[in-house]
Design an enzyme around this catalytic site. Structure first.
Site, PDB file in Angstrom:
ATOM      1  N   CYS A  86       0.816  -1.211   0.000  1.00 50.29           N
ATOM      2  CA  CYS A  86       0.000   0.000   0.000  1.00 50.29           C
ATOM      3  C   CYS A  86       0.850   1.261   0.000  1.00 50.29           C
ATOM      4  O   CYS A  86       0.668   2.142  -0.836  1.00 50.29           O
ATOM      5  CB  CYS A  86      -0.917  -0.009   1.226  1.00 50.29           C
ATOM      6  SG  CYS A  86      -1.845   1.503   1.473  1.00 50.29           S
ATOM      7  N   CYS A  91      -1.713   1.736  -3.035  1.00 47.74           N
ATOM      8  CA  CYS A  91      -2.639   2.827  -2.729  1.00 47.74           C
ATOM      9  C   CYS A  91      -2.036   4.233  -2.749  1.00 47.74           C
ATOM     10  O   CYS A  91      -2.570   5.131  -3.411  1.00 47.74           O
ATOM     11  CB  CYS A  91      -3.263   2.646  -1.346  1.00 47.74           C
ATOM     12  SG  CYS A  91      -3.537   0.971  -0.824  1.00 47.74           S
ATOM     13  N   LYS A  94      -0.308   5.413  -6.026  1.00 43.90           N
ATOM     14  CA  LYS A  94      -1.361   5.367  -7.034  1.00 43.90           C
ATOM     15  C   LYS A  94      -2.277   6.560  -6.926  1.00 43.90           C
ATOM     16  O   LYS A  94      -2.611   7.226  -7.904  1.00 43.90           O
ATOM     17  CB  LYS A  94      -2.132   4.049  -6.850  1.00 43.90           C
ATOM     18  CG  LYS A  94      -3.346   3.850  -7.723  1.00 43.90           C
ATOM     19  CD  LYS A  94      -4.656   4.278  -7.089  1.00 43.90           C
ATOM     20  CE  LYS A  94      -5.053   3.553  -5.839  1.00 43.90           C
ATOM     21  NZ  LYS A  94      -5.661   2.249  -6.058  1.00 43.90           N
ATOM     22  N   TYR A 228      -8.368  -3.766 -11.697  1.00 41.70           N
ATOM     23  CA  TYR A 228      -8.417  -2.361 -11.314  1.00 41.70           C
ATOM     24  C   TYR A 228      -7.013  -1.771 -11.368  1.00 41.70           C
ATOM     25  O   TYR A 228      -6.841  -0.590 -11.648  1.00 41.70           O
ATOM     26  CB  TYR A 228      -9.036  -2.187  -9.919  1.00 41.70           C
ATOM     27  CG  TYR A 228      -8.147  -2.599  -8.777  1.00 41.70           C
ATOM     28  CD1 TYR A 228      -8.207  -3.887  -8.252  1.00 41.70           C
ATOM     29  CD2 TYR A 228      -7.238  -1.703  -8.207  1.00 41.70           C
ATOM     30  CE1 TYR A 228      -7.382  -4.275  -7.221  1.00 41.70           C
ATOM     31  CE2 TYR A 228      -6.417  -2.077  -7.178  1.00 41.70           C
ATOM     32  CZ  TYR A 228      -6.481  -3.373  -6.683  1.00 41.70           C
ATOM     33  OH  TYR A 228      -5.674  -3.759  -5.657  1.00 41.70           O
ATOM     34  N   GLU A 232      -6.515   1.553 -13.352  1.00 42.82           N
ATOM     35  CA  GLU A 232      -6.049   2.743 -12.622  1.00 42.82           C
ATOM     36  C   GLU A 232      -4.750   3.273 -13.211  1.00 42.82           C
ATOM     37  O   GLU A 232      -4.591   4.484 -13.410  1.00 42.82           O
ATOM     38  CB  GLU A 232      -5.876   2.416 -11.137  1.00 42.82           C
ATOM     39  CG  GLU A 232      -7.192   2.310 -10.386  1.00 42.82           C
ATOM     40  CD  GLU A 232      -7.011   1.914  -8.930  1.00 42.82           C
ATOM     41  OE1 GLU A 232      -5.893   1.511  -8.554  1.00 42.82           O
ATOM     42  OE2 GLU A 232      -7.988   2.015  -8.165  1.00 42.82           O
ATOM     43  N   HIS A 557     -26.976  19.818  -1.011  1.00 42.66           N
ATOM     44  CA  HIS A 557     -27.054  20.370  -2.358  1.00 42.66           C
ATOM     45  C   HIS A 557     -26.131  21.558  -2.502  1.00 42.66           C
ATOM     46  O   HIS A 557     -26.049  22.373  -1.582  1.00 42.66           O
ATOM     47  CB  HIS A 557     -28.523  20.772  -2.612  1.00 42.66           C
ATOM     48  CG  HIS A 557     -28.774  21.238  -4.001  1.00 42.66           C
ATOM     49  ND1 HIS A 557     -28.799  20.389  -5.076  1.00 42.66           N
ATOM     50  CD2 HIS A 557     -28.995  22.483  -4.488  1.00 42.66           C
ATOM     51  CE1 HIS A 557     -29.034  21.088  -6.170  1.00 42.66           C
ATOM     52  NE2 HIS A 557     -29.171  22.361  -5.843  1.00 42.66           N
ATOM     53  N   GLU A 562     -25.650  13.586  -3.174  1.00 43.93           N
ATOM     54  CA  GLU A 562     -27.088  13.652  -2.888  1.00 43.93           C
ATOM     55  C   GLU A 562     -27.899  12.790  -3.849  1.00 43.93           C
ATOM     56  O   GLU A 562     -29.039  12.411  -3.549  1.00 43.93           O
ATOM     57  CB  GLU A 562     -27.593  15.098  -2.926  1.00 43.93           C
ATOM     58  CG  GLU A 562     -27.485  15.741  -4.302  1.00 43.93           C
ATOM     59  CD  GLU A 562     -28.097  17.140  -4.353  1.00 43.93           C
ATOM     60  OE1 GLU A 562     -27.439  18.068  -4.856  1.00 43.93           O
ATOM     61  OE2 GLU A 562     -29.245  17.288  -3.889  1.00 43.93           O
TER      62      GLU A 562
END
Lengths: 582, 162
Positions: A86, A91, A94, A228, A232, A557, A562
């Site tokens: 990681c 992670c 990346k 992924y 990515e 909002h 939302e």
């Protein structure tokens, strides 16, 4: 001399000089693997997300803990410090490079918002790479300090079992140490797989282990794979302006094997209320991404400059005289052969557990015959009672940092803190950081249908347009959100043919809304900041939020988030899910 | 004790001329004082580190080196714990060297790369970098973390010198 030195400093000096450790030297030689006389209460093999978390937790509970960590250089020669995948090759770098790519997009939007930015703006790989690498190194240091602060002993040695309580560690210089412990945790993680059967793959290709540590730009890149990791990497490389092609054998975001069944193929049977009577096959399986979502992800990438070669597999990589790489592949749809020239070939064809050099057989730890990953039960215990395993190296676990960390901590608490809490791998949220991010928690649509039956799953969905996209005129076609909810009926339903059922089903489901609240089984969000959006909803889903509660939640909002609480249109209704206006 | 000091002073007078030539064997801080009190500002862009960066600044190679040149130093020493990957270190380092050089040998500076000397850095409880310790007679008498401006550094050094 020593006496002089002591005299100079005065007695009780806070920093007493002591013999520094010789590089590669041996500390803590094993006394022998006799019960009660072992060196440590806990020995953790692997200094990554899971390993470090477990070790620190155990140390906090007052135990004598040691961590051994070693990074075998990649075939390319890349190596890194303490912290695991990681921190060093996953992670962290990346996400930083993903951010670099996103900034490119924002710079392009900027003139629309009034900024006088000359376009196009060039990107300097070297500057980005150095900044990313510097940050990673600071994290390596941070982990080192943390281990020291928590009184965890650290050895930079490559570990292998001698017997089930003893591990031999070999330092870079060749020096060996023996470490024995009452409990051992294996958290060695995984490494990228090289497609060794492809000629030239090992000699000329790189993997995610290398991409973040390149000093020079990778240039025109071929990313092979549909995971992924592949998407990515391809995503941020495209975002910083490179020419990128993704070659995939079949479908994107591998891990999902079932085809989405068409409504007409689903049998609707006679049934009655199944509330609470659901066979929930609880296994620590990773919830696979929805095929629909994965198509939207790649669609977005394609419309933003990434080339896709679908249904193709590489057969050979050669180096040309000018240093470029020539790749030959087979196109399965046409049966023809294709070739292309690239500066870099990045293999992203899966990861393999780092278990080979552990000598697991000396300890008696069983692994999966298919994957070589370590087999554990719900307590993370292996086939050997006092040996445990967590993180990527474990069969059937999500390959995620937060789950490894949490599992590690819970394990330490069970071993030394008197706890009996097990790690819950259900409803683990995650996000794919492709250019348009995909966040999800819970079941994919396909999995929900598979587990609960089509008639018990209601999927609400919406296409939306982020407000920020409007001014610069960004394409929002792939911005999409859906939630799958479990539905229980109040009365029986007779078998009918699906097409004519549509309208009635819609009405029927609406009535069901007043029945026991429809728990949300899965949420899938495709849009900017998907990780930030999904995290909050993960809490709601963990708490068993129902669709009713979703409807009752007021939105913030103007946000993209939302749109989740505004979901009203079901797939079954066939109505247009495009959100328009406020 | 007195004999050692005498020996050191003798050595200092013998070897002090070697300074202007740059390289030399690791010397005790006492010997680094020169009558002329030269001010040398090293080029911060240099990537090749020699043991001695300037007349008043030197790189620590390892634990024994630190013991010898910092802990056992009779002159107060400012220890700059830094790292290659640390941006602020690249700003503080040269600034501190400049201010130390201005003190005419009353204080010297030891630079410690924490990746090369991890055990040492951990022993002195360095967590963030840059961390600067003020050491006198082998004891840490003052410390700061992060960047400081020239005035603040001046005050820090003056306090150490006493």
């Amino acid at each position: 001399m020593a006496a002089m030195a002591a005299g100079l400093r005065g007695l009780g000096g806070r920093f007493r000089w002591r013999m520094p450790a010789v590089a590669g030297g041996v500390r803590g030689a094993a006394q022998g693997a006799v019960a009660g006389q072992r060196d440590y209460d806990l020995l953790v093999i692997g200094g990554g997300s899971g390993g470090l978390a477990c070790a620190k937790e155990a140390a906090q509970l007052g135990r004598k803990v040691a961590v051994v960590d070693y990074v075998e250089p990649s075939p390319r020669g890349t190596r890194w410090g303490l912290g695991g995948t990681c921190v060093n090759v996953g992670c962290i770098p990346k996400k930083l490079m993903h951010q670099a790519a996103l900034l490119g997009g924002l710079i392009r939007d900027a003139p629309h918002y009034g900024w006088e930015v000359a376009q196009p703006v060039p990107h300097d790989w070297r500057k980005m790479a150095e900044a990313v690498q510097n940050h990673v190194k600071s994290l390596n240091w941070g982990h080192r300090v943390q281990l020291h602060d928590r009184k965890v002993k650290y050895f930079n040695v490559k570990a292998g079992f001698v017997d089930k309580h003893t591990v031999r560690g070999v330092a870079k210089g060749g020096k060996e140490i023996l470490l024995s412990a009452d409990h051992i945790v294996i958290a060695t993680g995984g490494r990228p797989r090289y497609p060794a059967h492809i000629e030239g793959a090992l000699e000329y290709g790189i993997t995610s282990d290398d991409i973040f540590w390149l000093k020079e730009s990778p240039g025109k890149t071929l990313v092979v794979g549909a995971s992924y990791v592949a998407l990515e990497c391809a995503g941020f490389l495209t975002g910083i302006g490179l020419d990128v092609t993704v070659m995939m054998r079949s479908i994107p975001l591998r891990g999902f094997d079932q085809l989405f069944k068409e409504k007409s193929l689903v049998k609707i049977e006679v049934w009655s209320c199944h509330c609470g009577d659901i066979k929930h096959s609880m296994a620590a399986t990773k919830e696979a991404p929805c095929r629909q979502m994965s198509s939207l992800v790649t669609e977005h990438m394609a419309s933003h400059g990434t080339r896709f070669l679908r249904g193709c597999t590489p057969s050979q990589v050669r180096r040309l005289l000018d240093g470029q790489l020539q790749v030959t592949w087979e196109d399965h749809t046409t049966g023809k052969e294709g070739t292309g020239t690239f500066n870099t070939v990045l293999w992203a064809v899966g990861r393999v557990p780092d278990t080979r050099s552990l000598n697991l057989e000396k300890a008696g730890v069983d692994t999966s015959p298919n994957t070589q990953k370590i087999l554990v039960d719900s307590r993370e215990a292996t086939s050997v009672p006092h040996i445990y395993a967590i993180g990527d190296v474990v069969e059937g676990r999500p390959e995620l940092t937060p789950t490894a960390v949490m599992a590690g901590r819970l394990l330490a608490q069970r071993l030394f803190g008197g706890s009996s809490d097990l790690m819950d791998y259900d409803k683990v949220p995650t996000t794919v950081f492709t250019p348009l991010e995909y966040g999800c928690v819970g079941l994919s649509e396909e999995e929900a249908v598979a587990r609960h039956g089509q008639e018990h799953v209601e999927v609400y969905h919406a296409h939306y347009k982020p407000l920020e996209f409007t001014v610069p005129g960004r394409d929002a076609s792939q911005c999409y959100v859906k939630a799958g909810c479990r539905v229980d009926a109040a009365w029986t339903l007779l078998t009918q043919s699906p097409p004519g059922l549509a309208a009635e089903m819609f009405g029927f489901q609406m009535v069901c809304l007043r029945e026991p609240p429809q728990p949300v089984l899965g949420l899938h969000f495709l849009g900017p900041n998907a990780g930030e959006v999904t995290q909050g909803f993960a809490l709601g889903i963990k708490c068993g939020a129902s669709y009713v509660q979703v409807m009752q939640t007021v939105g913030i909002h103007p946000t993209c988030s939302e749109e989740v609480v505004k979901l009203r249109i079901s797939k079954r209704s066939g109505l247009d899910p495009t959100v328009t206006g406020c | 004790m007195a004999q050692r000091l005498l020996l050191r002073r003798f050595l200092a007078s013998v070897v002090s001329r070697k300074f202007s030539q740059g390289w030399g064997p690791p010397l005790t801080s006492q010997a680094l004082q020169t009558p002329r009190g030269l001010t040398v500002t090293p080029n911060p862009a240099r990537t090749i580190y020699t043991t001695r960066i300037s007349l008043t600044t030197f790189n620590i190679q390892d634990g024994p080196d630190f013991q010898d040149r910092v802990v056992n130093s009779e002159t107060p020493v400012v220890v700059d714990f830094h790292a290659q990957w640390c941006g602020p270190c690249k700003i503080l380092g040269p600034r501190l060297e400049k201010m130390v050089a201005k003190q005419h040998g009353k204080v010297v500076m030891a630079k410690v790369d924490i990746d090369d000397n991890t055990d040492l850095a951990i022993e002195y409880e360095v967590s963030a970098v840059p961390t600067v310790l003020a050491m006198k007679n082998g004891d840490v008498v003052d410390k700061f973390v992060g960047i400081k401006d020239e005035d603040q550094l001046e005050a820090f050094l003056k306090k150490l010198i006493g």
